[in-house]
Design a protein around this motif. Structure first.
Motif, PDB file in Angstrom:
ATOM      1  N   PRO A   1     -34.430  85.161  78.174  1.00 20.43           N
ATOM      2  CA  PRO A   1     -34.795  84.482  76.930  1.00 20.43           C
ATOM      3  C   PRO A   1     -36.301  84.570  76.656  1.00 20.43           C
ATOM      4  N   GLU A   2     -36.657  84.765  75.379  1.00 17.56           N
ATOM      5  CA  GLU A   2     -38.069  84.803  74.991  1.00 17.56           C
ATOM      6  C   GLU A   2     -38.652  83.403  74.900  1.00 17.56           C
ATOM      7  N   LEU A   3     -37.769  82.406  74.765  1.00 20.15           N
ATOM      8  CA  LEU A   3     -38.215  81.030  74.567  1.00 20.15           C
ATOM      9  C   LEU A   3     -37.105  80.087  74.964  1.00 20.15           C
ATOM     10  N   SER A   4     -37.477  78.945  75.558  1.00 19.25           N
ATOM     11  CA  SER A   4     -36.502  77.913  75.912  1.00 19.25           C
ATOM     12  C   SER A   4     -37.001  76.552  75.454  1.00 19.25           C
ATOM     13  N   SER A   5     -36.061  75.695  75.068  1.00 17.46           N
ATOM     14  CA  SER A   5     -36.388  74.343  74.634  1.00 17.46           C
ATOM     15  C   SER A   5     -35.883  73.346  75.663  1.00 17.46           C
ATOM     16  N   ALA A   6     -36.627  72.254  75.823  1.00 20.97           N
ATOM     17  CA  ALA A   6     -36.239  71.205  76.754  1.00 20.97           C
ATOM     18  C   ALA A   6     -35.639  70.006  76.038  1.00 20.97           C
ATOM     19  N   GLY A   7     -35.230  70.186  74.773  1.00 24.93           N
ATOM     20  CA  GLY A   7     -34.636  69.085  74.028  1.00 24.93           C
ATOM     21  C   GLY A   7     -33.379  68.563  74.711  1.00 24.93           C
ATOM     22  N   PRO A   8     -33.070  67.270  74.581  1.00 19.42           N
ATOM     23  CA  PRO A   8     -31.939  66.675  75.307  1.00 19.42           C
ATOM     24  C   PRO A   8     -30.561  67.111  74.811  1.00 19.42           C
ATOM     25  N   THR A   9     -30.442  67.504  73.533  1.00 24.60           N
ATOM     26  CA  THR A   9     -29.147  67.933  72.998  1.00 24.60           C
ATOM     27  C   THR A   9     -29.326  69.227  72.220  1.00 24.60           C
ATOM     28  N   ALA A  10     -28.199  69.879  71.906  1.00 21.58           N
ATOM     29  CA  ALA A  10     -28.264  71.142  71.175  1.00 21.58           C
ATOM     30  C   ALA A  10     -28.935  70.966  69.814  1.00 21.58           C
ATOM     31  N   GLU A  11     -28.690  69.834  69.149  1.00 25.06           N
ATOM     32  CA  GLU A  11     -29.275  69.595  67.836  1.00 25.06           C
ATOM     33  C   GLU A  11     -30.746  69.240  67.914  1.00 25.06           C
ATOM     34  N   GLN A  12     -31.245  68.978  69.111  1.00 25.87           N
ATOM     35  CA  GLN A  12     -32.656  68.645  69.302  1.00 25.87           C
ATOM     36  C   GLN A  12     -33.394  69.760  70.039  1.00 25.87           C
ATOM     37  N   ARG A  13     -32.850  70.954  69.948  1.00 24.04           N
ATOM     38  CA  ARG A  13     -33.488  72.104  70.596  1.00 24.04           C
ATOM     39  C   ARG A  13     -33.941  73.092  69.524  1.00 24.04           C
TER      40      ARG A  13
END
Length: 614
Positions: free
Chosen positions: A408-420
């Motif tokens: 992956p070029e980028l990853s998010s640490a958001g708690p849910t899919a809608e917050q990523r």
């Protein structure tokens, strides 16, 4: 155009139509009844008419009452009098000399109300003060730029009675012009004028990007000449930092040129002053391209532009040749429509056909193991980016057979899919934009050429809320953002600025400036897409209303023409800047499309996330 006896009174549309017919195509102020005396409570806004209807006002008649002067003046502001000469006849000479009708146009929800301030209990003295009132809808400034507005309108206006002639005249008029919304829609139209993007190239193409700058002009007052003068004056202040004009500073129409008309070969000859006399051929063709793009947005009857200055021809340019000078999103046709199939892999259909059998895209995003939630395809259709099903990871791959898909070029640490991660978007330079919706660290990010270390895009300090979705315009200098704050979400348009460090061609920073609302009437925006050089299609709802689909302009105004046909349960929408391609949606019926002049048609039942390149 009779005066309202009561604010909010029922409109007498049918009666007006008869009045128009009785008076012919030319409407006279005398065709509407006028009160001879008393308190003027409002001036009714004229119901919108067909564009061929011309409206002309009458000058004040002898011994007109003060209320007739006020009513006649306000009516004259809504007429097709080119220089407001009739309106000026309602003013004193001193007031006429100072009044600047082109300074601004204030648009009200209804025609302005006019309340008189009585003096000593008498209805008429030699001095009378009025207050014009209403609810503001929008303001068009001296640059002809439209901006939504709200709140109450209250503007003083003063009348005096000449001691010798005993005639009432206005000695303190309102600032600029004021009229109701329906009169504004009848009098004015939005037209895009075109400039060239700076600090932006179209990927590997040598073309520069043509950028639309919408302005409002009076539709029945020689709009062609108005648009040429507006183009020569330069871009509006909002767009100015990111565009350039090829016309030399000070270029104007030659003295004595008052009207422009194409000949019977659809060629428009434009005589310029001596500021343009020494331009080279390349610059001249850019100037002609700006004119052609602008005038073709106004009318299809101009196929060629010839520029002249100092008694000689500078250059001429045809419609076909103009497309080689600069590129417009509205004429760049996509090859394919893309979406996700039931297995969450990327597939595509030829964009300009009625096919319903998609093929997997070549490469790992079409036949690999990664399941996707959202996608974006580069404008040259060589690359694609996809966000994984859980919203956490962003993948980028080439659309070539056997093309691998790396980490992956980028990853998010958001708690849910809608917050990523939001759905990504490619700009004209081949850079990739995405919003990380992590509540703990919300960011707008850019990956140069879709790879490498993400760059944090600077956003205005006053931006409130979290960016939910991102769409960059084909010109590469404007960005559409859906921003959510609490339960409300709105569509904001920003200006992209790229700064350079002077040591390399690559930008050292990217920022978004002067966000402005394109949907002031909507409380919620759930989906959006660019649908033209200055137009977007939006799915949302007003306060207390139901979901609907509409077109909006980047300046927050509503474009002419019908809204898209209704579609229930819309989850996502995509459009091409090229209006020849159908609108495509993802709804409760699956992937559907709306060909021109037809109803919604089902493409596939088990698809999602439709996108055109961009």
């Amino acid at each position: 155009m009779a005066a309202d006896r009561e604010r909010g009174a029922t409109r007498r549309g049918a009666g007006r139509t008869v009045a128009y017919a009785a008076c012919g195509a030319v409407l006279l102020a005398g065709c509407a009844s006028m009160p001879d005396s008393g308190d003027l409570r409002g001036v009714e806004s004229t119901p919108r008419q067909e564009t061929q209807v011309r409206v002309f006002a009458m000058p004040p008649h002898e011994d007109a009452s003060s209320s007739e002067i006020v009513s006649g003046f306000l009516e004259a502001l809504t007429s097709d009098d080119p220089d407001y000469e009739i309106a000026r006849k309602y003013l004193t000479k001193e007031a006429s000399d100072k009044w600047q009708p082109l300074l601004s146009t204030t648009v009200l929800a209804d025609g302005p109300g006019a309340d008189v301030e009585r003096v000593g209990g008498r209805e008429e003295t030699d001095n009378l003060s009025y207050t014009l009132t209403g609810t503001k809808v929008a303001l068009v400034d001296a640059q002809q730029s439209y901006a939504p507005a709200g709140g109450d309108y209250s503007e003083p206006m003063h009348l005096i009675r000449d001691k010798k002639t005993k005639q009432w005249r206005i000695d303190i008029p309102p600032r600029g012009v004021v009229m109701g919304k329906s009169d504004f829609q009848r009098n004015y139209m939005s037209v895009d004028k075109y400039y060239f993007a700076t600090n932006t190239t179209l990927g590997t193409s040598p073309h520069t990007a043509a950028v639309a700058d919408p302005v409002y002009v009076r539709r029945n007052v020689d709009p062609m000449t108005q648009m040429v003068r507006s183009l020569l004056t330069g871009p509006t202040s909002w767009l100015n930092p990111v565009v350039r004009s090829s016309f030399p500073t000070g270029t104007a129409l030659r003295k004595g040129v008052t009207a422009l008309t194409p000949d019977d070969q659809n060629r428009l000859t434009v005589q310029l002053n001596d500021k343009a006399a020494r331009v080279g051929l390349t610059q001249c063709k850019e100037m002609a391209a700006q004119l052609l793009f602008t005038l073709q947005n106004l009318t299809p009857t101009v196929d060629e532009v010839e520029l002249r200055s100092d008694g000689r021809q500078l250059c001429s340019l045809t419609e076909e040749s103009a497309e080689a000078v600069a590129a417009r999103g509205s004429v760049e046709r996509a090859d394919y429509l893309y979406f996700l199939n039931a297995e969450h892999r990327l597939v595509r259909l030829p964009a300009a056909t009625s096919d319903t059998e998609p093929d997997p895209v070549p490469g790992a995003l079409g036949d690999g193991d990664v399941q996707l939630k959202s996608v974006a395809v580069s404008r040259d259709e060589d690359m694609a980016a996809g966000v994984g099903l859980d919203g956490k990871n962003l993948y980028v791959g080439a659309l070539v057979s056997g093309g691998p898909l790396g980490e992956p070029e980028l990853s998010s640490a958001g708690p849910t899919a809608e917050q990523r991660l939001s759905a990504p978007s490619w700009d004209a330079q081949g850079d990739l934009w995405v919003a990380d919706r992590n509540p703990g660290n919300p960011r707008l990010l850019l990956l140069e050429e879709g790879v490498g270390e993400p760059m944090v895009v600077k956003t205005p300090p006053g931006l409130e809320g979290r960016i939910e979705s991102v769409k960059v315009a084909a010109d590469g200098v404007r960005i559409a953002l859906v921003v959510k704050q609490g339960e409300k979400s709105s569509l904001l348009i920003g200006r992209i600025e790229r700064s350079q460090d002077g040591k390399a061609e690559e930008p050292s920073s990217v920022s978004v400036h002067e966000l402005r609302s394109a949907t002031p009437e909507l409380e919620e925006v759930s989906a959006m897409s660019w649908a033209g050089d200055s137009r977007l299609v939006v799915v949302g709802r007003e306060k207390g209303g139901v979901q609907n689909m509409r077109y909006v302009q980047v300046d927050g105004s509503t474009p002419e023409g019908p809204a898209p046909a209704a579609l229930s349960g819309v989850k996502e929408i995509t459009a091409s800047e090229d209006a020849r391609l159908p609108l495509v949606g993802y709804s409760e019926d699956g992937i559907v499309r709306l060909p021109s002049g037809a109803q919604w048609q089902k493409v596939v039942t088990d698809g999602a996330a439709p996108v055109y390149p961009g």
